[in-house]
Design a protein around this motif. Structure first.
Motif, PDB file in Angstrom:
ATOM      1  N   SER A  81       0.914  -1.115  -0.044  1.00  0.00           N
ATOM      2  CA  SER A  81       0.113   0.103   0.020  1.00  0.00           C
ATOM      3  C   SER A  81       0.813   1.472   0.066  1.00  0.00           C
ATOM      4  CB  SER A  81      -0.926  -0.178   1.072  1.00  0.00           C
ATOM      5  OG  SER A  81      -0.154   0.081   2.364  1.00  0.00           O
ATOM      6  N   ASP A  82       0.296   2.192  -0.431  1.00  0.00           N
ATOM      7  CA  ASP A  82       1.011   3.712  -0.405  1.00  0.00           C
ATOM      8  C   ASP A  82       0.836   4.280   0.787  1.00  0.00           C
ATOM      9  OD1 ASP A  82      -1.570   4.478  -0.346  1.00  0.00           O
ATOM     10  OD2 ASP A  82      -1.522   5.104  -2.456  1.00  0.00           O
ATOM     11  N   THR A  83       1.390   5.495   1.011  1.00  0.00           N
ATOM     12  CA  THR A  83       1.365   6.404   2.231  1.00  0.00           C
ATOM     13  C   THR A  83      -0.032   6.872   2.747  1.00  0.00           C
ATOM     14  OG1 THR A  83       1.766   8.287   0.854  1.00  0.00           O
ATOM     15  CG2 THR A  83       3.726   7.065   2.152  1.00  0.00           C
ATOM     16  N   THR A  84      -0.989   6.935   1.684  1.00  0.00           N
ATOM     17  CA  THR A  84      -2.523   7.239   2.034  1.00  0.00           C
ATOM     18  C   THR A  84      -3.140   5.966   2.441  1.00  0.00           C
ATOM     19  OG1 THR A  84      -3.058   6.973  -0.288  1.00  0.00           O
ATOM     20  CG2 THR A  84      -2.476   9.155   0.503  1.00  0.00           C
ATOM     21  N   GLY A  85      -2.824   4.708   2.582  1.00  0.00           N
ATOM     22  CA  GLY A  85      -3.426   3.623   2.741  1.00  0.00           C
ATOM     23  C   GLY A  85      -4.075   2.931   1.790  1.00  0.00           C
ATOM     24  N   HIS A  86      -3.955   3.111   0.638  1.00  0.00           N
ATOM     25  CA  HIS A  86      -4.582   2.628  -0.625  1.00  0.00           C
ATOM     26  C   HIS A  86      -3.840   1.606  -1.174  1.00  0.00           C
ATOM     27  CE1 HIS A  86      -7.245   6.434  -0.830  1.00  0.00           C
ATOM     28  NE2 HIS A  86      -7.597   5.793   0.104  1.00  0.00           N
ATOM     29  N   THR A 114      -8.930   0.098   0.467  1.00  0.00           N
ATOM     30  CA  THR A 114      -8.281   0.257   1.744  1.00  0.00           C
ATOM     31  C   THR A 114      -8.121  -1.077   2.545  1.00  0.00           C
ATOM     32  OG1 THR A 114     -10.575   0.042   3.047  1.00  0.00           O
ATOM     33  CG2 THR A 114      -9.914   2.487   1.766  1.00  0.00           C
ATOM     34  N   LYS A 148      -7.214   4.936   7.006  1.00  0.00           N
ATOM     35  CA  LYS A 148      -5.768   5.879   6.853  1.00  0.00           C
ATOM     36  C   LYS A 148      -4.768   5.201   7.839  1.00  0.00           C
ATOM     37  CE  LYS A 148      -7.830   9.659   4.889  1.00  0.00           C
ATOM     38  NZ  LYS A 148      -8.244  11.514   4.962  1.00  0.00           N
ATOM     39  N   LYS A 185      -0.235   7.895  12.100  1.00  0.00           N
ATOM     40  CA  LYS A 185       1.078   8.422  12.292  1.00  0.00           C
ATOM     41  C   LYS A 185       1.879   8.090  13.278  1.00  0.00           C
ATOM     42  CE  LYS A 185      -0.405  12.831  10.157  1.00  0.00           C
ATOM     43  NZ  LYS A 185      -0.192  14.425  10.341  1.00  0.00           N
TER      44      LYS A 185
END
Length: 453
Positions: A194-199, A242, A364, A367
């Motif tokens: 997945s990427d940093t956006t959670g997708h 997601t 998401k 952090k």
């Protein structure tokens, strides 16, 4: 060349068996048998790793798993056998992730390749940490487990015999072959694809699915569960995927055809020690261990997992009947209470049974905590000797700042807070002085000898 090596190894094993038989019959002494076997082994160039891997595969075939008529359970049984032989089933998914991180694999690119030596370091860390957690009686042979697991993974993912294996393939294989919940394993996999956006990244998912399906292929079940690009596109729709979408699709029962073995493998690990006090109608054993299958058409007709997987039936029951898989046993009183509860539940739930069991995670990624601003604990020496007076130093630093509206505000706060900080410092000094006096009195009392009365 490979065929020649295999034939020479078979020749060596045949000669060894003949020598053992001649030795038991008295036609050959022990020294002559050992010398003949050593001479054959010296002429056989097959590496020890290949011999060990071939022995593992022969032991798996000896379990007679190929008679199971269902490819899903047949594949799960073979992979479960390899888990136990390599002792990977004793290592939890979180401990395996820790071993991967300790060896720096988490910072590598997915396409990075590892040599066999580095893979051995990862496995050595995992099995060595396992022996620290279990009693001495349950300790595993680290060298054997590392060699066996390395040889099998290299044969599964290094088909061209390059001596390298991709780091991403190592993570996929070790995560799914370790113990733990399937949801935890899939969550770890989702962080890798997945990427940093959670997708979900579709290209990385294709790579993950391809590496995952190499596990059935390594146990000769590639024809039943093979990777295709068309099948990969049918997993998700066009919307962003997601972590909850990923988990719902990957854990669905029945799921996609190519992944039906994955939930079965994880269920098999949880029901091995389950005993059902019910008689099997095919083999007539008094209790059923593992899975229990109950017919939905025949009254009180139960089959054990060995009979159901091999198609054994009795009486009027047929393999065409619908069967329900049970992983636990409920007594008659519990079943009656459950049926009464269902009948009194007039309002049906909006969620299905599978969705209620699956936990929901934030879509998401959360952090990470910034630990740089956390104040370290005060040392004991500072408490005993008293805190240093930093007020003068702080005032000098403020006074040295250039003239600006901000620095004027800092000077005002420093002057106004001087009285309050001085009171706090006085309290700290009193507490430190009192603690030092108590410590001195205690040391003096210990050092003073007692006078005999």
């Amino acid at each position: 060349m490979e065929t020649l090596d295999v034939n020479e190894h078979r020749f060596a094993s045949v000669i060894s068996d003949i020598n053992k038989e001649l030795q038991t019959k008295g036609y050959l002494s022990e020294d002559e048998a050992v010398g003949s076997s050593m001479a054959v082994e010296m002429t056989c160039p097959v590496p020890k790793a290949k011999v060990q891997l071939r022995q593992l595969m022969s032991e798996m075939r000896a379990q007679n798993y190929d008679v199971i008529i269902f490819a899903t359970y047949r594949t799960a049984c073979k992979l479960r056998f390899l888990q136990k032989q390599t002792h990977l089933h004793q290592i939890d998914i979180w401990n395996m992730i820790e071993a991967v991180r300790e060896n720096g694999l988490h910072v590598l690119e997915p396409g990075a390749e590892l040599e066999a030596d580095r893979l051995e370091h990862v496995l050595t860390t995992a099995f060595s940490q396992l022996n620290k957690r279990v009693p001495l009686t349950q300790a595993v042979p680290v060298d054997r487990c590392v060699a066996l697991t390395t040889n099998w993974l290299m044969s599964a993912y290094d088909r061209e015999s390059t001596g390298h294996i991709r780091a991403f393939a190592v993570k996929v294989a070790l995560a799914h072959l370790s113990s733990g919940k399937l949801v935890d394993k899939l969550r770890y996999m989702f962080t890798l694809i997945s990427d940093t956006t959670g997708h979900l990244i579709r290209a990385k998912f294709d790579e993950y699915l391809r590496d995952l399906l190499m596990l059935p292929a390594a146990v000769y079940e590639g024809t039943s569960f093979r990777y295709t690009e068309e099948a990969s596109r049918t997993f998700f729709d066009t919307k962003p995927v997601t972590v909850n979408d990923f988990l719902s699709v990957m854990t669905a029962i029945p799921g996609r055809q190519c992944l039906m073995w994955l939930p079965a493998l994880n269920r098999m690990a949880h029901v091995e020690n389950v005993v059902h006090p019910v008689q099997c109608e095919a083999c007539r054993r008094s209790s059923i261990a593992g899975f229990r299958y109950k017919c939905r058409r025949c009254c009180n007709y139960n089959l054990c997992q060995d009979c159901f997987w091999r198609g054994r039936v009795s009486g009027n029951h047929s393999n065409d009947h619908d069967m329900k898989e049970h992983t636990s046993f409920r007594s008659g009183s519990k079943q009656i209470g459950r049926s009464i509860k269902k009948s009194l539940d007039c309002v049906p739930s909006s969620k299905s049974h599978g969705d209620s069991q699956l936990p929901h995670f934030p879509d998401k990624p959360q952090k990470t905590l910034d630990m740089s601003f956390i104040v370290p604990p005060t040392p004991a020496s500072v408490l005993l000797n008293g805190p240093k007076d930093h007020s003068s130093t702080h005032s000098l630093e403020i006074a040295s700042l250039p003239q600006s509206p901000q620095t004027r505000g800092l000077r005002k706060r420093a002057v106004s807070g001087g009285t309050e900080s001085s009171h706090i410092d006085d309290e700290h000094r009193l507490i430190a002085r009192y603690a030092a006096r108590l410590a001195a009195d205690e040391n003096k009392a210990v050092s003073t000898p007692r006078v005999a009365g």
